[in-house]
Design a protein around this motif. Structure first.
Motif, PDB file in Angstrom:
ATOM      1  N   ARG A 125      44.522  17.321  32.986  1.00 48.10           N
ATOM      2  CA  ARG A 125      43.785  18.185  33.919  1.00 48.10           C
ATOM      3  C   ARG A 125      44.724  19.152  34.622  1.00 48.10           C
ATOM      4  N   ALA A 130      39.814  19.931  30.684  1.00 44.31           N
ATOM      5  CA  ALA A 130      38.770  19.150  31.354  1.00 44.31           C
ATOM      6  C   ALA A 130      38.691  17.762  30.699  1.00 44.31           C
ATOM      7  N   ARG A 132      38.522  13.738  30.077  1.00 46.69           N
ATOM      8  CA  ARG A 132      37.787  12.611  30.643  1.00 46.69           C
ATOM      9  C   ARG A 132      37.965  11.400  29.724  1.00 46.69           C
TER      10      ARG A 132
END
Length: 238
Positions: A125, A130, A132
């Motif tokens: 990040r 992005a 996750r």
């Protein structure tokens, strides 16, 4: 290792050794030193071009065909003692290894996975990805401890010995097409579902196509505010 006390020191190894064999020795010596001294160790680097098979792969009926598929595409093959299914290193793919001391009873497996996954997500990040937790279906080296962003770009594994644990992983930086191309016939030979489109990369997720920047971001995320005793890989593996 992330969260190490600011007053502590982490042994940091940078770069890769001259040969694949020496490079593997570097990581093993890092773990051994942590077990002997209690000092955490960390390295993030770009391993030599290769396909690394896990223990389950080596027992599969199609293992010989999988090795041939990799080698015929210019990827030497090795077997590793940590991790699950096959992973590909193009020479620009990043690997990381975090060596941490293990207390009495060898507890903390889940905590180490949690710490490592959090550190990887934070590092990516910070590079604009992005990122996750999780992975798409039919990913390479499928497992519960993965990181994704427009495809799986990191898998994490762990090997525990009596005195130290090695938490390691692979991060696809920019060449996801090349990784997918070599793994597709490898996984087909092994009889393991694999979707080439499930492979992601740091660059594909909006981050830099610079492996060295990824290495430094991982190092910063894992080591944190602790002191760093930096060594070159060739010095460790000599």
């Amino acid at each position: 290792m992330s969260g190490t006390d600011a007053g502590a020191t982490v042994r940091v190894v940078r770069g890769r050794a001259t040969t694949r064999e020496a490079d593997r020795t570097v990581t093993e010596r890092l773990r051994e030193a942590t077990g002997e001294t209690g000092e955490p160790g960390f390295r993030a680097w770009t391993p030599h071009r290769q396909v690394a098979f896990g223990r389950r792969d080596a027992r599969a009926e199609g293992y010989d065909r999988a090795r041939e598929a990799a080698e015929s595409r210019g990827y030497p093959t090795v077997e590793r003692s940590v991790g699950g299914r096959a992973v590909a290193y193009t020479g620009r793919t990043v690997a990381f290894a975090s060596a941490v001391p293990v207390g009495e009873g060898r507890n903390g497996l889940d905590d180490r996975y949690e710490t490592a996954t959090t550190a990887v997500v934070r590092a990516l990040r910070g590079l604009g990805v992005a990122a996750r937790r999780g992975e798409p279906p039919d990913s390479f080296c499928p497992g519960a401890h993965s990181v994704q962003a427009h495809g799986k770009l990191c898998g994490i594994a762990q090997r525990v010995r009596r005195d130290a644990a090695l938490v390691s992983g692979v991060v696809v930086v920019a060449d996801r097409e090349e990784v997918a191309a070599v793994l597709e016939p490898v996984y087909e030979a092994l009889g393991v579902p694999f979707d080439p489109g499930s492979v992601g990369s740091v660059a594909g997720g909006g981050g830099p196509a610079d492996a060295e920047r990824v290495c430094r971001a991982l190092e910063d995320a894992f080591v944190g505010d602790a002191g760093r005793r930096v060594e070159a890989a060739d010095e460790v593996g000599a």
